[in-house]
Design a protein around this motif. Sequence first.
Motif, PDB file in Angstrom:
ATOM      1  N   SER A  32       0.575  -1.622   0.427  1.00 47.54           N
ATOM      2  CA  SER A  32       0.181   0.257   0.217  1.00 47.54           C
ATOM      3  C   SER A  32       0.576   1.566  -0.310  1.00 47.54           C
ATOM      4  O   SER A  32       0.305   2.260   0.458  1.00 47.54           O
ATOM      5  CB  SER A  32      -1.137   0.126   0.972  1.00 47.54           C
ATOM      6  OG  SER A  32       0.026  -0.349   2.539  1.00 47.54           O
ATOM      7  N   ILE A 136      -0.113  -4.517   7.914  1.00 49.33           N
ATOM      8  CA  ILE A 136      -1.781  -4.093   7.290  1.00 49.33           C
ATOM      9  C   ILE A 136      -2.027  -5.151   6.326  1.00 49.33           C
ATOM     10  O   ILE A 136      -1.340  -5.835   5.438  1.00 49.33           O
ATOM     11  CB  ILE A 136      -0.852  -3.166   6.485  1.00 49.33           C
ATOM     12  CG1 ILE A 136      -0.022  -1.902   7.549  1.00 49.33           C
ATOM     13  CG2 ILE A 136      -2.525  -2.228   5.360  1.00 49.33           C
ATOM     14  CD1 ILE A 136       0.355  -1.117   6.970  1.00 49.33           C
ATOM     15  N   LEU A 141      -4.951  -2.274  10.275  1.00 55.52           N
ATOM     16  CA  LEU A 141      -3.706  -2.096  11.142  1.00 55.52           C
ATOM     17  C   LEU A 141      -3.688  -2.709  12.093  1.00 55.52           C
ATOM     18  O   LEU A 141      -4.608  -3.075  12.920  1.00 55.52           O
ATOM     19  CB  LEU A 141      -3.289  -1.044  10.830  1.00 55.52           C
ATOM     20  CG  LEU A 141      -2.003  -0.711  12.450  1.00 55.52           C
ATOM     21  CD1 LEU A 141      -0.753  -1.032  11.309  1.00 55.52           C
ATOM     22  CD2 LEU A 141      -1.671   1.267  11.955  1.00 55.52           C
ATOM     23  N   ILE A 256      -7.569   1.491   8.865  1.00 51.55           N
ATOM     24  CA  ILE A 256      -6.390   2.425   8.342  1.00 51.55           C
ATOM     25  C   ILE A 256      -7.535   3.407   7.920  1.00 51.55           C
ATOM     26  O   ILE A 256      -8.484   3.744   6.773  1.00 51.55           O
ATOM     27  CB  ILE A 256      -5.884   2.278   6.885  1.00 51.55           C
ATOM     28  CG1 ILE A 256      -4.444   1.495   7.707  1.00 51.55           C
ATOM     29  CG2 ILE A 256      -5.063   3.324   5.946  1.00 51.55           C
ATOM     30  CD1 ILE A 256      -3.537   1.325   8.345  1.00 51.55           C
ATOM     31  N   ASP A 260      -4.721   8.972   7.732  1.00 52.90           N
ATOM     32  CA  ASP A 260      -3.184   8.713   7.958  1.00 52.90           C
ATOM     33  C   ASP A 260      -2.619   8.026   6.564  1.00 52.90           C
ATOM     34  O   ASP A 260      -2.758   7.713   5.778  1.00 52.90           O
ATOM     35  CB  ASP A 260      -3.439   6.675   8.295  1.00 52.90           C
ATOM     36  CG  ASP A 260      -5.034   6.769   9.336  1.00 52.90           C
ATOM     37  OD1 ASP A 260      -4.551   7.460  10.475  1.00 52.90           O
ATOM     38  OD2 ASP A 260      -5.288   5.352   9.931  1.00 52.90           O
ATOM     39  N   TYR A 335       5.436   3.965   4.107  1.00 51.41           N
ATOM     40  CA  TYR A 335       3.841   4.966   3.976  1.00 51.41           C
ATOM     41  C   TYR A 335       2.774   4.321   3.369  1.00 51.41           C
ATOM     42  O   TYR A 335       2.436   2.900   2.952  1.00 51.41           O
ATOM     43  CB  TYR A 335       4.922   5.537   2.390  1.00 51.41           C
ATOM     44  CG  TYR A 335       5.626   6.744   2.932  1.00 51.41           C
ATOM     45  CD1 TYR A 335       5.058   8.430   2.813  1.00 51.41           C
ATOM     46  CD2 TYR A 335       6.798   6.683   2.743  1.00 51.41           C
ATOM     47  CE1 TYR A 335       6.706   8.781   3.326  1.00 51.41           C
ATOM     48  CE2 TYR A 335       8.091   7.780   2.806  1.00 51.41           C
ATOM     49  CZ  TYR A 335       7.434   8.807   3.037  1.00 51.41           C
ATOM     50  OH  TYR A 335       8.155  10.001   3.659  1.00 51.41           O
ATOM     51  N   LEU A 336       1.442   4.838   3.753  1.00 51.30           N
ATOM     52  CA  LEU A 336       0.147   4.529   3.495  1.00 51.30           C
ATOM     53  C   LEU A 336      -0.570   5.163   1.931  1.00 51.30           C
ATOM     54  O   LEU A 336      -0.768   6.570   2.416  1.00 51.30           O
ATOM     55  CB  LEU A 336      -0.687   4.456   4.900  1.00 51.30           C
ATOM     56  CG  LEU A 336       0.175   3.698   6.204  1.00 51.30           C
ATOM     57  CD1 LEU A 336      -0.984   4.285   6.932  1.00 51.30           C
ATOM     58  CD2 LEU A 336      -0.444   2.700   5.903  1.00 51.30           C
ATOM     59  N   HIS A 338      -3.148   5.572  -0.350  1.00 53.00           N
ATOM     60  CA  HIS A 338      -4.982   5.113  -0.119  1.00 53.00           C
ATOM     61  C   HIS A 338      -5.623   4.842  -1.696  1.00 53.00           C
ATOM     62  O   HIS A 338      -6.343   3.635  -1.367  1.00 53.00           O
ATOM     63  CB  HIS A 338      -5.882   5.838   0.697  1.00 53.00           C
ATOM     64  CG  HIS A 338      -5.177   6.719   2.067  1.00 53.00           C
ATOM     65  ND1 HIS A 338      -5.069   5.200   3.376  1.00 53.00           N
ATOM     66  CD2 HIS A 338      -4.413   7.101   2.615  1.00 53.00           C
ATOM     67  CE1 HIS A 338      -4.745   6.381   4.155  1.00 53.00           C
ATOM     68  NE2 HIS A 338      -3.840   7.481   3.601  1.00 53.00           N
ATOM     69  N   PHE A 343      -6.029  -2.654  -0.806  1.00 52.09           N
ATOM     70  CA  PHE A 343      -6.234  -2.469   0.679  1.00 52.09           C
ATOM     71  C   PHE A 343      -7.763  -3.625   0.479  1.00 52.09           C
ATOM     72  O   PHE A 343      -7.706  -3.585   1.887  1.00 52.09           O
ATOM     73  CB  PHE A 343      -6.388  -1.801   1.036  1.00 52.09           C
ATOM     74  CG  PHE A 343      -5.676  -0.633   1.799  1.00 52.09           C
ATOM     75  CD1 PHE A 343      -4.425  -0.761   2.147  1.00 52.09           C
ATOM     76  CD2 PHE A 343      -5.521   0.655   1.478  1.00 52.09           C
ATOM     77  CE1 PHE A 343      -3.656  -0.217   2.904  1.00 52.09           C
ATOM     78  CE2 PHE A 343      -5.175   1.550   2.356  1.00 52.09           C
ATOM     79  CZ  PHE A 343      -3.582   1.258   3.567  1.00 52.09           C
TER      80      PHE A 343
END
Length: 375
Positions: A32, A136, A141, A256, A260, A335-336, A338, A343
């Motif tokens: 992700s 994740i 999470l 998540i 975030d 790092y997330l 989105h 996901f």
Amino acid sequence: MMRSCCRPLERCFGRLNGDGLLWHMDLKPHASGDFSIAVVQANSSLEDQSQVFTSPSATYVGVYDGHGGPEASRFVNRHLFSYLHKFSKEQGGLSSDVIKRAFHATEEDFIQLVKRSLPVMPKIASVGSCCLVGAISEGELYVANLGDSRAVLGRRGFDAEKNSVVAERLSTDHNVSCEEVRKEVESLHPDDQDVVVYIRGVWRIKGIIQVSRSIGDAYLKKLEFNRDPIFQRYGNLVPLKRPVLTAEPSIVTRSIRPHDLFLIFASDGLWEQLSDQLAVEIVFKNPRAGIAKRLVRAALQEAAKKREMRYRDIQKIEKGIRRYFHDDITVIVIYLDHQKESFHSKGTLGSITAPVDIFSFNSNDAEENQVIEAF
């Protein structure tokens, strides 16, 4: 197919010019987003170990901060993720119960190793490791922790016009320097007035150790090791009525969320120098490439400042001696992003069919690895 990145460190990292004890990986992809990692050694043997598992459906992170030697942290680095894989497959996916079972199985295996190794390596009964794991999967999470390594989330501030970031601590520090932890330990031992003592400016359990939860430290958990004549000849004579440490992890789960931005997983060597908020601001305000290295350098600069030294002077100090200035430091930044559809994929650690990567960062010392390899 599985690719691994392991010993020695130079195979995985580039060395930072000017500091032969710092290794880093600038940026790699995960399910992700991207991740970055850096490690700096202070002890004679690197006691920090770490790993990142990536697949199209899940990302797993492990930071293992050893004490008393590197044997326990190396053991966790080799076995914990295998148990996560096994139990996830058996139970049809990741859960808090899966994570607890993996921690407990790793602990039991290491205790068995201690039992077999005690006659030739008595000190192994006093070796332990903090253990921080993040996962994740499917937009959820999980953070599980033993000891005082720490996971901190950086999320966007609610005042979007200020373009700010807020630090949210996701793990509990199991360290008796925290009053709440100290009271917890004391409440479990009402008949032992010396279970936690203040010695040389630091709170310690039985005057020895600051963390209240770990993998290993067998002689503080199992009376059979504490009372073993072989171990008693080695030292650390601490009379116990019952175990004073545990391997029960604290686990936090959360979804998540859109605000975030990233996660920082680090051994306590980082948090001894940087606050949660300062760390997330450094990540927020700087480019992604090399961000873990930037956090390590910021910590080293703070360590130098405390000693009224220049940063480049600390870089010249050899391992072992450098431990008087700072601890081993491991930092992983996740790092997330989105917008990535991963996901929502249905894969888990236990049901991966696509290629996966396991990046495992540790040192290679044949003599110290001898007992661990025998297992």
